[in-house]
Design a protein around this motif. Sequence first.
Motif, PDB file in Angstrom:
ATOM      1  N   PRO A 335       0.807  -1.231   0.000  1.00 57.95           N
ATOM      2  CA  PRO A 335       0.000   0.000   0.000  1.00 57.95           C
ATOM      3  C   PRO A 335       0.830   1.266   0.000  1.00 57.95           C
ATOM      4  O   PRO A 335       0.446   2.264  -0.618  1.00 57.95           O
ATOM      5  CB  PRO A 335      -0.828  -0.133   1.290  1.00 57.95           C
ATOM      6  N   MET A 336       1.981   1.262   0.682  1.00 56.72           N
ATOM      7  CA  MET A 336       2.803   2.460   0.734  1.00 56.72           C
ATOM      8  C   MET A 336       3.368   2.797  -0.645  1.00 56.72           C
ATOM      9  O   MET A 336       3.354   3.958  -1.079  1.00 56.72           O
ATOM     10  CB  MET A 336       3.947   2.277   1.735  1.00 56.72           C
ATOM     11  N   ALA A 337       3.846   1.774  -1.354  1.00 57.26           N
ATOM     12  CA  ALA A 337       4.380   2.012  -2.695  1.00 57.26           C
ATOM     13  C   ALA A 337       3.274   2.477  -3.641  1.00 57.26           C
ATOM     14  O   ALA A 337       3.508   3.329  -4.508  1.00 57.26           O
ATOM     15  CB  ALA A 337       5.045   0.735  -3.226  1.00 57.26           C
ATOM     16  N   VAL A 338       2.067   1.916  -3.488  1.00 52.81           N
ATOM     17  CA  VAL A 338       0.941   2.358  -4.311  1.00 52.81           C
ATOM     18  C   VAL A 338       0.657   3.833  -4.070  1.00 52.81           C
ATOM     19  O   VAL A 338       0.446   4.624  -5.011  1.00 52.81           O
ATOM     20  CB  VAL A 338      -0.320   1.514  -4.008  1.00 52.81           C
ATOM     21  N   GLN A 339       0.687   4.239  -2.804  1.00 52.77           N
ATOM     22  CA  GLN A 339       0.425   5.634  -2.467  1.00 52.77           C
ATOM     23  C   GLN A 339       1.469   6.554  -3.102  1.00 52.77           C
ATOM     24  O   GLN A 339       1.142   7.634  -3.617  1.00 52.77           O
ATOM     25  CB  GLN A 339       0.423   5.806  -0.947  1.00 52.77           C
ATOM     26  N   LEU A 340       2.730   6.128  -3.095  1.00 52.37           N
ATOM     27  CA  LEU A 340       3.789   6.935  -3.712  1.00 52.37           C
ATOM     28  C   LEU A 340       3.587   7.055  -5.219  1.00 52.37           C
ATOM     29  O   LEU A 340       3.816   8.122  -5.810  1.00 52.37           O
ATOM     30  CB  LEU A 340       5.157   6.322  -3.402  1.00 52.37           C
ATOM     31  N   ILE A 350      10.032   7.210 -11.386  1.00 51.40           N
ATOM     32  CA  ILE A 350      10.456   7.536 -10.029  1.00 51.40           C
ATOM     33  C   ILE A 350      11.320   6.421  -9.443  1.00 51.40           C
ATOM     34  O   ILE A 350      11.221   5.269  -9.847  1.00 51.40           O
ATOM     35  CB  ILE A 350       9.237   7.742  -9.092  1.00 51.40           C
ATOM     36  N   PRO A 351      12.168   6.756  -8.466  1.00 51.53           N
ATOM     37  CA  PRO A 351      12.842   5.709  -7.692  1.00 51.53           C
ATOM     38  C   PRO A 351      11.835   5.140  -6.693  1.00 51.53           C
ATOM     39  O   PRO A 351      11.128   5.889  -6.018  1.00 51.53           O
ATOM     40  CB  PRO A 351      13.974   6.458  -6.980  1.00 51.53           C
ATOM     41  N   LEU A 352      11.751   3.823  -6.608  1.00 54.91           N
ATOM     42  CA  LEU A 352      10.731   3.212  -5.751  1.00 54.91           C
ATOM     43  C   LEU A 352      11.292   1.992  -5.045  1.00 54.91           C
ATOM     44  O   LEU A 352      11.933   1.141  -5.661  1.00 54.91           O
ATOM     45  CB  LEU A 352       9.513   2.804  -6.591  1.00 54.91           C
ATOM     46  N   ARG A 353      11.046   1.915  -3.748  1.00 55.65           N
ATOM     47  CA  ARG A 353      11.324   0.708  -2.969  1.00 55.65           C
ATOM     48  C   ARG A 353       9.981   0.023  -2.738  1.00 55.65           C
ATOM     49  O   ARG A 353       9.037   0.629  -2.255  1.00 55.65           O
ATOM     50  CB  ARG A 353      11.974   1.064  -1.639  1.00 55.65           C
ATOM     51  N   VAL A 403       5.040  -5.136 -13.004  1.00 55.38           N
ATOM     52  CA  VAL A 403       4.572  -5.526 -11.670  1.00 55.38           C
ATOM     53  C   VAL A 403       3.310  -4.743 -11.346  1.00 55.38           C
ATOM     54  O   VAL A 403       3.260  -3.522 -11.535  1.00 55.38           O
ATOM     55  CB  VAL A 403       5.643  -5.251 -10.590  1.00 55.38           C
ATOM     56  N   ILE A 404       2.303  -5.453 -10.864  1.00 56.37           N
ATOM     57  CA  ILE A 404       1.111  -4.790 -10.323  1.00 56.37           C
ATOM     58  C   ILE A 404       1.248  -4.748  -8.808  1.00 56.37           C
ATOM     59  O   ILE A 404       1.395  -5.783  -8.151  1.00 56.37           O
ATOM     60  CB  ILE A 404      -0.181  -5.524 -10.714  1.00 56.37           C
ATOM     61  N   LEU A 405       1.240  -3.545  -8.266  1.00 57.58           N
ATOM     62  CA  LEU A 405       1.233  -3.334  -6.824  1.00 57.58           C
ATOM     63  C   LEU A 405      -0.208  -3.098  -6.389  1.00 57.58           C
ATOM     64  O   LEU A 405      -0.914  -2.298  -7.006  1.00 57.58           O
ATOM     65  CB  LEU A 405       2.088  -2.122  -6.453  1.00 57.58           C
ATOM     66  N   ASN A 406      -0.639  -3.773  -5.345  1.00 54.91           N
ATOM     67  CA  ASN A 406      -2.021  -3.594  -4.896  1.00 54.91           C
ATOM     68  C   ASN A 406      -2.069  -3.188  -3.434  1.00 54.91           C
ATOM     69  O   ASN A 406      -1.141  -3.450  -2.655  1.00 54.91           O
ATOM     70  CB  ASN A 406      -2.863  -4.848  -5.150  1.00 54.91           C
ATOM     71  N   SER A 407      -3.184  -2.567  -3.029  1.00 59.17           N
ATOM     72  CA  SER A 407      -3.336  -2.092  -1.654  1.00 59.17           C
ATOM     73  C   SER A 407      -4.245  -2.995  -0.825  1.00 59.17           C
ATOM     74  O   SER A 407      -4.192  -2.954   0.399  1.00 59.17           O
ATOM     75  CB  SER A 407      -3.879  -0.660  -1.632  1.00 59.17           C
ATOM     76  N   ASN A 408      -5.097  -3.797  -1.451  1.00 62.27           N
ATOM     77  CA  ASN A 408      -5.898  -4.809  -0.747  1.00 62.27           C
ATOM     78  C   ASN A 408      -5.248  -6.164  -0.958  1.00 62.27           C
ATOM     79  O   ASN A 408      -5.108  -6.608  -2.101  1.00 62.27           O
ATOM     80  CB  ASN A 408      -7.330  -4.867  -1.289  1.00 62.27           C
TER      81      ASN A 408
END
Length: 496
Positions: A335-340, A350-353, A403-408
């Motif tokens: 969720p944090m990466a999704v928010q970014l 962007i740079p992303l962890r 990559v798909i990042l998800n929050s749920n």
Amino acid sequence: MRIFTASLATETNTFSPMFTDLDSFKSSFYARPGEHPPTPTLCSAPLIACREQATAQGFTLIEGSCSWAEPGGLVNRACYEYLRDEILQQLTAALPVDAVVLGLHGAMVAQGYDDCEGDLLSRIRALVGPDTVIAAELDPHSHLTRKRCEMADLLIAFKEFPHLDFMERARELVQLTLAAVRGNIKPCMSRFDCRMIDVLPTSNEPMKSFLARIRLLEQQPGVLSISVIHGFMAGDVPEMGSQLLVITDNDPSLSQQLAKQLGMELFAMRGKSMPEMLSVEEGVRRLQTKNNGPVVLADVWDNPGGGVAGDGTLILREVIRQQLQGIAFGTIWDPMAVQLCFAAGEGAEIPLRFGGKSCATAGEPVDKIVAIKALRASAWQQFGGSEVPMGACAWIQFDGIDVILNSNRCQSFDPSLFRALGIVPEQCRGLVVKSTNHFYQGFAAIASEVLYLDAKAPYPSDPRRNQYRKLTRAIWPIVEQPHLQHHESKRGISPC
């Protein structure tokens, strides 16, 4: 005739750090009386089946609350008691009723409650008395306790794994409930403790043929239903393990005989049901040699459907190490990466962890310069006629990898999870999904090959090393011949 229906369900991995609270339910599925949509969820299908029959069969339907949380760790005690008491209050207001039809899971564990379903059923029985029919649908990855068998008249589990028959079983449950209320049948349940725990996908042999045989036996006069309770090895509770449940029409001898016979047949299949499991390195290496359509790699032990986070990076890191391109991952929970990504906006670089935040065994976070290809504030995937929320999602791309990042948190059910973000799964060289077997039906239809990868973490996948504290009896594979320690005969069979 008056029938009350409600559901309360989740699957609890007692080893997981992903604790479950009221927000976990409300972010997955929560519907107050009358608010349930026309489409079923996995564990609220009995409500939809009751709706289908209410007018045609001429009964009054009273709907209670329906709640489901994505599998996770222990349920907060106050949360469980709040949701339980909400249903009990609704039932009290609805009395008198002729039947109570519930959508449960069967592997829910809360702080202070090893058997949530047994607790709920016993309180319902105390409210409605001995003559009201109590029926419930279960997930086969559950714990069939003595208490819930004693409190209920009808318990029916999904037959298939993947659980694509959840609506079919709900309709069966409702039909048998109506017959019992009318006095046309007198359900008699017996269970047999197989003294084992295993993973039993029904899309593969020998379970596929075993299930076909069970369906034939259900056509035998007097046999109402047969359920295979696979058990859930990530639940440290006293009665964890595989069981056979047989319901006959007022014939305890037949139900006990069939439960024992089928239970011992299942025990003879132990260790033979899982497909070939590859190491992460070998699985990715095999993918290197494939160029004829998407190869599906299943990350079976970082499966949110088993209560873990789904943010593991072990396979992703191996794909990066072997410098593969054209691979899509669906999904990694962060969720944090999704928010970014949402803050940066679609099209940004962007740079992303991301990933690797929940525990030490599932891989370190990945640091990359990523392109944000697509953002969805609310994305969904399909599973057996139901819709599964993935929450806010971001599609990121780097080094030829998507990559798909998800929050749920949710496991990978269907190729629609890729399409929801704009990825065409058929055009990918490889698809990496986090699921044990629920993915199979949807993805096998588009895959050139399906490979199962054993990353050995973070799900507690080896019962011999799981350090159960509450298990009350010897079971395989912890003990090779547990029936010798508990000499079978009738002591292994329990009439419910």
